[in-house]
Design a protein around this motif. Structure first.
Motif, PDB file in Angstrom:
ATOM      1  N   LEU A 145       4.548  -8.494  -3.737  1.00 52.22           N
ATOM      2  CA  LEU A 145       3.615  -9.586  -3.029  1.00 52.22           C
ATOM      3  C   LEU A 145       2.560  -8.827  -2.643  1.00 52.22           C
ATOM      4  CD1 LEU A 145       2.626 -12.157  -1.490  1.00 52.22           C
ATOM      5  CD2 LEU A 145       3.819 -11.500   0.437  1.00 52.22           C
ATOM      6  N   ALA A 146       2.547  -7.619  -2.148  1.00 56.06           N
ATOM      7  CA  ALA A 146       1.561  -6.562  -1.926  1.00 56.06           C
ATOM      8  C   ALA A 146       0.724  -6.459  -3.165  1.00 56.06           C
ATOM      9  CB  ALA A 146       1.995  -5.385  -1.086  1.00 56.06           C
ATOM     10  N   THR A 147       1.405  -6.062  -4.196  1.00 54.03           N
ATOM     11  CA  THR A 147       0.823  -5.607  -5.516  1.00 54.03           C
ATOM     12  C   THR A 147      -0.149  -6.731  -5.916  1.00 54.03           C
ATOM     13  OG1 THR A 147       2.456  -4.442  -6.162  1.00 54.03           O
ATOM     14  CG2 THR A 147       1.027  -5.039  -7.809  1.00 54.03           C
ATOM     15  N   SER A 148       0.497  -8.026  -5.733  1.00 55.22           N
ATOM     16  CA  SER A 148      -0.461  -9.131  -6.187  1.00 55.22           C
ATOM     17  C   SER A 148      -1.341  -9.595  -5.240  1.00 55.22           C
ATOM     18  CB  SER A 148       0.504 -10.509  -6.339  1.00 55.22           C
ATOM     19  OG  SER A 148       1.066 -10.804  -5.099  1.00 55.22           O
ATOM     20  N   PRO A 155      -9.190  -9.430   3.609  1.00 54.75           N
ATOM     21  CA  PRO A 155      -9.621  -8.019   3.929  1.00 54.75           C
ATOM     22  C   PRO A 155      -8.749  -7.637   5.255  1.00 54.75           C
ATOM     23  CG  PRO A 155     -11.663  -9.223   3.458  1.00 54.75           C
ATOM     24  CD  PRO A 155     -10.469 -10.082   3.438  1.00 54.75           C
ATOM     25  N   GLY A 156      -8.287  -6.444   5.195  1.00 55.97           N
ATOM     26  CA  GLY A 156      -7.516  -5.703   6.475  1.00 55.97           C
ATOM     27  C   GLY A 156      -6.101  -6.272   6.682  1.00 55.97           C
ATOM     28  N   LEU A 157      -5.862  -7.197   5.646  1.00 57.65           N
ATOM     29  CA  LEU A 157      -4.481  -7.777   5.863  1.00 57.65           C
ATOM     30  C   LEU A 157      -3.403  -6.796   6.468  1.00 57.65           C
ATOM     31  CD1 LEU A 157      -2.820 -10.476   5.412  1.00 57.65           C
ATOM     32  CD2 LEU A 157      -2.184  -9.793   3.251  1.00 57.65           C
ATOM     33  N   THR A 158      -2.622  -7.276   7.505  1.00 60.27           N
ATOM     34  CA  THR A 158      -2.021  -6.429   8.217  1.00 60.27           C
ATOM     35  C   THR A 158      -0.420  -6.824   8.203  1.00 60.27           C
ATOM     36  OG1 THR A 158      -3.559  -5.606   9.727  1.00 60.27           O
ATOM     37  CG2 THR A 158      -1.511  -5.341  10.744  1.00 60.27           C
ATOM     38  N   GLN A 187       6.817   2.373   3.755  1.00 62.87           N
ATOM     39  CA  GLN A 187       5.645   2.281   4.259  1.00 62.87           C
ATOM     40  C   GLN A 187       4.353   2.707   3.593  1.00 62.87           C
ATOM     41  OE1 GLN A 187       5.131   3.242   8.525  1.00 62.87           O
ATOM     42  NE2 GLN A 187       3.072   3.099   8.439  1.00 62.87           N
ATOM     43  N   ASP A 188       4.726   3.846   2.928  1.00 63.23           N
ATOM     44  CA  ASP A 188       3.486   4.502   2.147  1.00 63.23           C
ATOM     45  C   ASP A 188       3.375   3.533   0.733  1.00 63.23           C
ATOM     46  OD1 ASP A 188       6.055   4.999   0.985  1.00 63.23           O
ATOM     47  OD2 ASP A 188       5.488   7.303   0.668  1.00 63.23           O
ATOM     48  N   ALA A 189       4.385   3.073   0.358  1.00 61.08           N
ATOM     49  CA  ALA A 189       4.030   2.112  -0.900  1.00 61.08           C
ATOM     50  C   ALA A 189       3.357   1.010  -0.572  1.00 61.08           C
ATOM     51  CB  ALA A 189       5.690   1.788  -1.335  1.00 61.08           C
ATOM     52  N   LEU A 190       3.673   0.335   0.472  1.00 59.73           N
ATOM     53  CA  LEU A 190       2.811  -0.916   0.990  1.00 59.73           C
ATOM     54  C   LEU A 190       1.503  -0.435   1.310  1.00 59.73           C
ATOM     55  CD1 LEU A 190       5.612  -2.252   3.394  1.00 59.73           C
ATOM     56  CD2 LEU A 190       5.040  -3.219   1.026  1.00 59.73           C
ATOM     57  N   GLU A 191       1.380   0.488   2.041  1.00 61.97           N
ATOM     58  CA  GLU A 191       0.033   1.176   2.216  1.00 61.97           C
ATOM     59  C   GLU A 191      -0.791   1.527   1.124  1.00 61.97           C
ATOM     60  OE1 GLU A 191       0.534   2.647   6.794  1.00 61.97           O
ATOM     61  OE2 GLU A 191       0.925   4.116   5.272  1.00 61.97           O
ATOM     62  N   GLY A 194      -2.524  -1.506  -0.302  1.00 55.90           N
ATOM     63  CA  GLY A 194      -3.839  -2.194   0.425  1.00 55.90           C
ATOM     64  C   GLY A 194      -3.255  -2.906   1.880  1.00 55.90           C
ATOM     65  N   LEU A 195      -2.127  -2.989   2.086  1.00 56.67           N
ATOM     66  CA  LEU A 195      -1.863  -3.389   3.234  1.00 56.67           C
ATOM     67  C   LEU A 195      -1.954  -2.508   4.424  1.00 56.67           C
ATOM     68  CD1 LEU A 195       1.536  -5.382   2.676  1.00 56.67           C
ATOM     69  CD2 LEU A 195      -0.566  -6.363   2.816  1.00 56.67           C
TER      70      LEU A 195
END
Length: 374
Positions: A145-148, A155-158, A187-191, A194-195
């Motif tokens: 989902l984060a990738t898509s 912007p700034g989705l948390t 966590q690093d993969a999500l960040e 762009g999350l």
């Protein structure tokens, strides 16, 4: 591994908790100065263990329940999928303001994406994301989902997580004694996709409409952490070291990196909304900290006593009947208007609620939407 465990001390029930990773104790927070109130809340169960096309919809007291049946003619639209996992779409309204939050992300990306399409949920419209805890049946679709959402989300989705142990490697001890690798949410993969990640270790307002519980104090004498889950100890200071997960006053563990220690789900949190003229709608995705503990924590942290509904996983399926009976008894005392048990709650608990509080029970089913409020 050399391990010593000590009983929980009264400091926790007396009002002190360790907020993950700080190494310091703080008092349980009083209610924030302003608790957000919404006029209306729509909870859609995107993915659940159960998909019952015969589940009853319609008006239940002062809530509306909409079920999603098989498309007809068959094959004319996306058919929903069910699996051992949980995901929600939370849509709330205050006046002309609307907010959308995605809570938990099922076991597999395919099921989550399929059901987003079938239920006409657009993840790009999400104002925030919440992950309840670090089990794969709740985060399985999150990385995809984060990738898509890269370049498509707001912007700034948390992503709000309850504690650092959300991002530790987890295991489950099977009945035959073998260890099942339950994966690790990075966590690093999500960040990297762009999350933003926020650790909501204290009660936290999300998107101006919802509240998270922060750390859930363990105050009941019958709710215990499940025996099978394990957490892989990491290096000191990694956020996954044993000292971090078993803070002073709860359990003492001596473990070296790589050892598997009992998982007490210190960073699991619950979500709630205060619905105007109704009270709290509490959403516990899995309830490893105890569903009663979760409700009581949100009552305390919001300052709202009235509970309108208790929704989600209560993790009672593996437990004996006496614990189920005590939990149902405590739910009767809380006296919520509606109970919607899902996912890991288990058939015996559903039957106990049906027996003791039939007028409060709304049966779960993937694709169900419940409207609370005006």
């Amino acid at each position: 591994m050399h391990r010593r465990e000590f009983m929980k001390v009264g400091a926790i029930t007396g009002g002190t908790i360790l907020l993950g990773g700080t190494g310091r104790f703080r008092s349980l927070l009083a209610a924030p100065k302003e608790i957000p109130t919404v006029d209306r809340l729509v909870i859609t169960n995107l993915v659940d263990n159960i998909y019952d096309i015969f589940a009853k919809g319609g008006r239940f007291g002062n809530v509306n329940v909409t079920r999603n049946n098989l498309p007809f003619p068959y094959g004319s639209d996306v058919a929903l999928l069910s699996e051992h996992g949980l995901a929600f779409h939370l849509q709330s309204f205050r006046g002309a303001e609307e907010k959308q939050i995605l809570l938990d992300f099922a076991l597999t990306p395919h099921t989550l994406t399929n059901n987003y399409q079938g239920l006409r949920v657009d993840p790009a419209k999400a104002d925030a994301l919440i992950i309840s805890h670090g089990h794969v049946d709740h985060y399985g679709g999150l990385l995809d989902l984060a990738t898509s959402l890269q370049g498509h989300g707001k912007p700034g989705l948390t992503l709000y997580a309850g504690g650092r142990d959300t991002f530790c490697h987890r295991w489950v001890v099977q009945p035959d004694g073998k260890n099942l690798d339950y994966g690790e949410l990075r966590q690093d993969a999500l960040e990297a996709r762009g999350l933003k990640v926020a650790l909501a270790e204290q009660p936290t307002t999300v998107a101006g409409h919802a509240m998270t519980s922060g750390h859930i104090a363990r105050i009941t004498d019958f709710e215990i952490s499940p025996p099978a889950p394990r957490l892989e100890a990491g290096a000191t200071g990694s956020g996954c070291d044993a000292t971090f997960h078993f803070p002073p006053g709860t359990v003492k563990v001596e473990a070296k990196p790589g050892d598997l220690v009992k998982d007490i789900f210190w960073g699991e949190h619950a979500t709630a909304y205060k619905v105007k003229d109704r009270g709290l709608v509490v959403i516990s995705s899995c309830g490893h900290a105890g569903i009663i503990n979760s409700v009581r924590q949100l009552q305390k942290s919001t300052g709202v006593e009235k509970v309108h509904a208790v929704v989600g996983g209560w993790h009672l399926a593996p437990y004996p009947d006496d614990i189920i009976d005590k939990t149902v008894g405590a739910l009767k005392e809380i006296d919520a208007d509606y109970l919607i048990p899902m996912h890991c709650t288990g058939f015996r608990t559903l039957m106990a609620v049906q027996r003791e509080m039939p007028q409060k029970l709304i049966m779960p089913s993937t694709g169900t939407s419940v409207v609370f409020g005006v």
